[in-house]
Design an enzyme around this catalytic site. Sequence first.
Site, PDB file in Angstrom:
ATOM      1  N   TYR B  43       0.821  -1.205   0.000  1.00  0.00           N
ATOM      2  CA  TYR B  43       0.000   0.000   0.000  1.00  0.00           C
ATOM      3  C   TYR B  43       0.853   1.252   0.000  1.00  0.00           C
ATOM      4  CZ  TYR B  43      -4.220  -2.586   1.188  1.00  0.00           C
ATOM      5  OH  TYR B  43      -5.291  -3.428   1.186  1.00  0.00           O
ATOM      6  N   HIS B 199     -12.517   3.161   5.961  1.00  0.00           N
ATOM      7  CA  HIS B 199     -11.305   2.414   5.632  1.00  0.00           C
ATOM      8  C   HIS B 199     -10.862   1.483   6.770  1.00  0.00           C
ATOM      9  CE1 HIS B 199     -10.522   5.649   2.514  1.00  0.00           C
ATOM     10  NE2 HIS B 199     -10.408   4.538   1.833  1.00  0.00           N
ATOM     11  N   ARG B 229      -5.398   7.143  -8.597  1.00  0.00           N
ATOM     12  CA  ARG B 229      -4.534   6.093  -8.078  1.00  0.00           C
ATOM     13  C   ARG B 229      -5.145   4.755  -8.504  1.00  0.00           C
ATOM     14  NH1 ARG B 229      -6.535   3.372  -3.394  1.00  0.00           N
ATOM     15  NH2 ARG B 229      -4.435   2.702  -2.866  1.00  0.00           N
ATOM     16  N   ASN B 231      -6.145   0.740  -7.420  1.00  0.00           N
ATOM     17  CA  ASN B 231      -6.280  -0.315  -6.426  1.00  0.00           C
ATOM     18  C   ASN B 231      -6.575  -1.594  -7.217  1.00  0.00           C
ATOM     19  OD1 ASN B 231      -6.261  -1.582  -3.988  1.00  0.00           O
ATOM     20  ND2 ASN B 231      -8.172  -0.693  -3.249  1.00  0.00           N
ATOM     21  N   LYS B 323      -7.850  -9.287   0.430  1.00  0.00           N
ATOM     22  CA  LYS B 323      -8.330  -9.218  -0.944  1.00  0.00           C
ATOM     23  C   LYS B 323      -9.094 -10.493  -1.339  1.00  0.00           C
ATOM     24  CE  LYS B 323      -4.754  -5.925  -2.409  1.00  0.00           C
ATOM     25  NZ  LYS B 323      -5.584  -4.820  -2.937  1.00  0.00           N
TER      26      LYS B 323
END
Lengths: 204, 353
Positions: B43, B199, B229, B231, B323
């Site tokens: 990250y 988050h 960005r 992800n 994930k």
Amino acid sequence: MLTPVTPTIRSRPVYAPLEPRPGRLHLMVADGEGADALIELLAKANNRSEILSSAHVIYAPGPNGTDRSDVLKALGLRQFFRAPTIPALLPRLVRVLADAHMGTQFYLAGTEGLIGQAEREIMATGFPMGAIQKEHRGSTVRRVQCVHCKGITENVATDPFKCSHCGLNLFVRDHYSRRIAAFQGVNIDAEDPGQVPEPVVRFK
Amino acid sequence: MSLDFKPGAFDFFRDETFRESFTYRNSNPLRFPFPFDRDDYMYSVNMEPHVPGRKGTAFEHILDVDEHYVAEMIDRAKVLADDPLRCQSLPHMTLAGWDLLELIMEAKARDYPQWFSLTKNGNRWHWVNRPLGIEQSFTFLDESTLPYGPFEYITRQTQGDFSLQDERDNDLWMDAGMITSQADWSLDFDIGMSFMEWHAPVPLAHEKGVFDRALKFLLKLQHGAPVRRFNWTMTVNPLLDTAPETYPKWGPTKTTLTQENLGAKQHLRVELQSLYRLPRSNAIAFDIRCYLCSFEQIVTVPKWARRLHRVVRDLPDELAAYKGFLRNRPAMVEWLSKYDDGAPTSPGWWPDD
């Protein structure tokens, strides 16, 4: 004593002992052992008689049966109301909030289910979060929303548990929504249907 | 507003599905925004200005309209019909919805004039969306002149999930969202949360200070200077709607991978996230655009094949678990290893020209 919360993720609410503050109205909402937090709050107040004369306590017994109504009633509060349950307490709170002015101090004490639901009603009226103090006391059972069917199961003690609405086996996350006043429950055997671990009592 | 795909009406747009038959494919995998600029992943705030980029890529325009547009909008309409809670907007977010509608209509009419047009006569606007067969006259800032609220109206016509963040008390509050192609998070549960609250479940990044820095950065976001960005995560089958709500339906597909079917079924799921400060409401629009590419299409690009193998192999367990592909990681690594000869890779995410 304040129920300790193990540090975890940042959506999980944290609590602190109630502190007396100056205010025009002292609205106190509590259940079960939360009554002890109110009693200790008054014991340490310099302006005890002032608070008592402008205090309104709304109280329900805890999910474990703890009922300190008699002790609270004997304090000499300006107003005291005992409801049999949290759902029965909330309409009264909403009515009182309709007349509450800025400068009201809110003290919430007891189970997380009580604190969360009272906080939600107070926030809905637009009071700032800073006016709300919260002290967790007594039972640690959780109010959990099933993310699948949206039904809320009250007083969850085990992890996993069976959703009281759709029957799915849910594990209890620490992720918490103040808008829903509940933790999140997620199906534990979604990927391997039928493989449900033995429930463990995590909340008492 | 009903969406019926008319084959042949627009040869550019694919007639395909993101459910049941799963006929989704990329005609040109080189268009896919491969998210790894090096052979490992952790990250980071990894923000860069969201400016138009290379022609023929997902970066050519700020709002990419690709061959999947019509099929994605049909899929979104189905998700919303099944569960209207996937689109919610708290009452104070209507103005931000108008801001977003303006941003999207202007960008699409400017960048894709063959498909979209916007004409303005004062506050009387006329919008044409040819791919979806929509023509709408309405009064800007008058909700009663649209069939939905402005936020829902425009996001039913725009690829990518969107959330709207209200700024109060030096924090961002997710107070609206159109979330139908999400990587396993619930708008209905998270709506109304602060930046740190929504988050909260992300592992490792809080400890690294990623969210503290990201919030500081975003509070300074200026109108007219959007940022973006990446992800990413993994999805079995090209399923856009991996919602926690329906997890019992799609969760079991994670147990269906074999070395034979993995290349076709396992998809890298990339989110090209862009953030815009909105002019009237001062809210921040967050566009989470999901791109899917099967492993067998990714490995047609040798650099991406080598790199994906190394990233998946070396990812910390916490991230693979968060994930949702910890259980399938060994199978993925085994499959990908056949396409990694150990050769060095060039920096950056572009395929080698």
